[in-house]
Design a protein around this motif. Sequence first.
Motif, mmCIF file in Angstrom:
data_model
loop_
_atom_site.group_PDB
_atom_site.id
_atom_site.type_symbol
_atom_site.label_atom_id
_atom_site.label_comp_id
_atom_site.label_asym_id
_atom_site.label_seq_id
_atom_site.Cartn_x
_atom_site.Cartn_y
_atom_site.Cartn_z
ATOM 1 N N THR A 57 -11.496 3.632 -7.727
ATOM 2 C CA THR A 57 -11.881 4.551 -8.798
ATOM 3 C C THR A 57 -10.851 4.655 -9.922
ATOM 4 O OG1 THR A 57 -10.966 6.354 -7.472
ATOM 5 C CG2 THR A 57 -13.332 5.953 -7.296
ATOM 6 N N VAL A 58 -9.640 4.153 -9.690
ATOM 7 C CA VAL A 58 -8.630 4.140 -10.749
ATOM 8 C C VAL A 58 -8.010 2.759 -10.818
ATOM 9 C CG1 VAL A 58 -8.093 6.605 -10.561
ATOM 10 C CG2 VAL A 58 -6.821 4.965 -9.188
ATOM 11 N N SER A 59 -7.537 2.368 -11.986
ATOM 12 C CA SER A 59 -7.011 1.016 -12.173
ATOM 13 C C SER A 59 -5.498 0.937 -12.037
ATOM 14 C CB SER A 59 -7.418 0.475 -13.551
ATOM 15 O OG SER A 59 -6.950 1.342 -14.575
ATOM 16 N N GLU A 60 -4.805 2.073 -12.151
ATOM 17 C CA GLU A 60 -3.349 2.088 -12.076
ATOM 18 C C GLU A 60 -2.895 3.214 -11.149
ATOM 19 O OE1 GLU A 60 -1.396 -0.054 -13.525
ATOM 20 O OE2 GLU A 60 -2.835 -1.088 -14.838
ATOM 21 N N ASN A 61 -1.767 2.998 -10.451
ATOM 22 C CA ASN A 61 -1.225 4.037 -9.579
ATOM 23 C C ASN A 61 -0.938 5.325 -10.345
ATOM 24 O OD1 ASN A 61 -1.334 2.320 -7.400
ATOM 25 N ND2 ASN A 61 0.828 1.731 -7.481
ATOM 26 N N SER A 230 9.336 -5.913 2.373
ATOM 27 C CA SER A 230 8.202 -6.528 1.676
ATOM 28 C C SER A 230 6.891 -5.889 2.121
ATOM 29 C CB SER A 230 8.162 -8.038 1.941
ATOM 30 O OG SER A 230 9.295 -8.671 1.375
ATOM 31 N N GLU A 231 6.768 -5.637 3.431
ATOM 32 C CA GLU A 231 5.561 -4.985 3.940
ATOM 33 C C GLU A 231 5.493 -3.543 3.459
ATOM 34 O OE1 GLU A 231 1.912 -4.768 5.951
ATOM 35 O OE2 GLU A 231 3.168 -6.469 5.354
ATOM 36 N N ALA A 232 6.638 -2.879 3.392
ATOM 37 C CA ALA A 232 6.672 -1.503 2.880
ATOM 38 C C ALA A 232 6.195 -1.461 1.435
ATOM 39 C CB ALA A 232 8.088 -0.941 2.987
ATOM 40 N N LYS A 233 6.654 -2.410 0.631
ATOM 41 C CA LYS A 233 6.227 -2.468 -0.766
ATOM 42 C C LYS A 233 4.720 -2.715 -0.856
ATOM 43 C CE LYS A 233 7.037 -4.944 -5.131
ATOM 44 N NZ LYS A 233 5.643 -5.410 -5.301
ATOM 45 N N LYS A 234 4.219 -3.598 -0.024
ATOM 46 C CA LYS A 234 2.786 -3.914 -0.034
ATOM 47 C C LYS A 234 1.953 -2.666 0.266
ATOM 48 C CE LYS A 234 -0.607 -6.680 2.588
ATOM 49 N NZ LYS A 234 -1.190 -5.571 3.378
ATOM 50 N N VAL A 235 2.336 -1.932 1.306
ATOM 51 C CA VAL A 235 1.538 -0.788 1.760
ATOM 52 C C VAL A 235 1.714 0.430 0.850
ATOM 53 C CG1 VAL A 235 1.214 0.872 3.636
ATOM 54 C CG2 VAL A 235 1.538 -1.560 4.159
ATOM 55 N N LEU A 236 2.953 0.730 0.480
ATOM 56 C CA LEU A 236 3.249 1.976 -0.220
ATOM 57 C C LEU A 236 3.204 1.861 -1.741
ATOM 58 C CD1 LEU A 236 6.197 3.226 1.999
ATOM 59 C CD2 LEU A 236 3.865 4.111 1.966
ATOM 60 N N ILE A 237 3.384 0.661 -2.266
ATOM 61 C CA ILE A 237 3.405 0.495 -3.722
ATOM 62 C C ILE A 237 2.207 -0.320 -4.197
ATOM 63 C CG2 ILE A 237 4.756 -0.201 -5.715
ATOM 64 C CD1 ILE A 237 6.028 2.018 -3.973
ATOM 65 N N ASP A 238 2.124 -1.570 -3.744
ATOM 66 C CA ASP A 238 1.051 -2.452 -4.219
ATOM 67 C C ASP A 238 -0.325 -1.926 -3.841
ATOM 68 O OD1 ASP A 238 3.139 -4.004 -5.075
ATOM 69 O OD2 ASP A 238 3.008 -5.459 -3.447
ATOM 70 N N GLU A 239 -0.434 -1.333 -2.648
ATOM 71 C CA GLU A 239 -1.724 -0.825 -2.174
ATOM 72 C C GLU A 239 -1.735 0.699 -2.128
ATOM 73 O OE1 GLU A 239 -2.506 -2.679 1.575
ATOM 74 O OE2 GLU A 239 -2.638 -4.704 0.726
ATOM 75 N N MET A 240 -0.972 1.322 -3.006
ATOM 76 C CA MET A 240 -0.866 2.779 -2.992
ATOM 77 C C MET A 240 -2.228 3.449 -3.123
ATOM 78 S SD MET A 240 1.187 5.361 -5.570
ATOM 79 C CE MET A 240 2.832 4.779 -5.147
ATOM 80 N N ARG A 241 -3.064 2.943 -4.014
ATOM 81 C CA ARG A 241 -4.369 3.581 -4.235
ATOM 82 C C ARG A 241 -5.219 3.512 -2.972
ATOM 83 N NH1 ARG A 241 -3.736 0.237 -8.493
ATOM 84 N NH2 ARG A 241 -5.573 -1.041 -8.036
ATOM 85 N N ALA A 242 -5.144 2.370 -2.274
ATOM 86 C CA ALA A 242 -5.926 2.220 -1.050
ATOM 87 C C ALA A 242 -5.347 3.057 0.084
ATOM 88 C CB ALA A 242 -5.980 0.745 -0.642
ATOM 89 N N THR A 243 -4.016 3.174 0.126
ATOM 90 C CA THR A 243 -3.364 3.922 1.199
ATOM 91 C C THR A 243 -3.585 5.418 1.063
ATOM 92 O OG1 THR A 243 -1.653 2.209 1.380
ATOM 93 C CG2 THR A 243 -1.150 4.353 2.339
ATOM 94 N N PHE A 244 -3.565 5.938 -0.172
ATOM 95 C CA PHE A 244 -3.579 7.381 -0.375
ATOM 96 C C PHE A 244 -4.900 7.950 -0.888
ATOM 97 C CE2 PHE A 244 1.234 7.015 -1.276
ATOM 98 C CZ PHE A 244 1.486 7.018 0.090
ATOM 99 N N ASN A 245 -5.664 7.168 -1.638
ATOM 100 C CA ASN A 245 -6.818 7.724 -2.349
ATOM 101 C C ASN A 245 -8.122 7.427 -1.625
ATOM 102 O OD1 ASN A 245 -8.157 9.058 -4.413
ATOM 103 N ND2 ASN A 245 -8.409 7.206 -5.637
#
Length: 378
Positions: A57-61, A230-245
């Motif tokens: 639903t959003v394009s940017e974190n 690297s995995e932390a960055k993937k989950v918490l930053i790169d996929e932040m929208r999927a992880t939290f929203n």
Amino acid sequence: MLNFVNTLVIIQNLFYDKTVVINIFANFYHLISTETVQSPWKPTNQIIKVAIKATDTVSENKDLPPANLVFLVDVSGSMNDSDKLELAKSSLAMLAKQLRKQDTISLITYAGNTEVVLPATSGDQTSKILSAINKLAVEGSTNGEAAIKLAYAQARENFKKYGINRILMMTDGDFNVGVSDVDEMLDIIRRGRNGGVSLSTFGFGQGNYNDYMMEQVADNGNYSYIDNLSEAKKVLIDEMRATFNTVAKDVKVQVGFNPNTVKEWRLIGYENRVLATEDFNNDKVDAGKLGAGKSVVALFEITPVGQKGWLDESRYQSNTKANNDNKNNELGFLKIRYKAPNGDTSQLVSVPIGKTMSKPSLDLQFAMAVVGFGELLS
């Protein structure tokens, strides 16, 4: 993800109309796709892939709704390894640098004592947040008292009505959070979820890892295993929208197989998430949820009518008659129910599953390789 390694072979002889309902972690669909291919391990059988891709639903974190995040960090003696507490601290520090003024952050530790190390703090106070994270140290004892309850209380105290309200638990799986009973833990998580507070669990390290508890928590929340930055960055930053929203909740998938075309079937993975058929239409029965933009895949192996399966022939299989000739071109019928994140009434989407065979896509080839490996392990 599917629980491939602990796969149990579920075989049903379908001489009557039978359905399987799965409580999968999915959210409001953007794309539903099915794919039918020849089974690589039994050529007379077929693999059906059911895939759902969620809407982002959003394009940017930076465009995410305001977040109320509670970090719940295990600082017990079992976390005293470089790939445990130190990696958890580095992961949290990475996330802290992404926070905004409209976000609030709380930090709770548990071990010998349960302590609110950092009360709700505005996300733009980066130095204060990083200082609290950097001071985290192993305490040695392993009694978390009422850590999980305190985390939910902290989340409720700073609840954002139209925002993201989530607890982020960092642990090696020992789960010394003052709740030793699995059912009690799951009851706390479900009540929190019903109140608008979600749980994300992040696993670290090995040795003391509690796979069973982690799996149970994952079935009722959101789970990732982090073994490097690297995995932390993937989950918490790169996929932040999927992880939290979360864009939907209580998503259920129901597959009804056509007895005129399917003799036997088995679900590969998700065995411990199968619901009673009657629960599909019952909006009071909880299911899972996932973040924006995530994809979920379920695989079924079927034996077509006329082929030899795992079971003896049914006395009544040959007496099955089609009610509609058009339905003879279908292997089954897929139904999906979901609720809006703040909704109480589900909506229904349904599509037929065709008999058309095709060359497996690259995604399905990879999925079948994982499944095959898991089958060998089990």
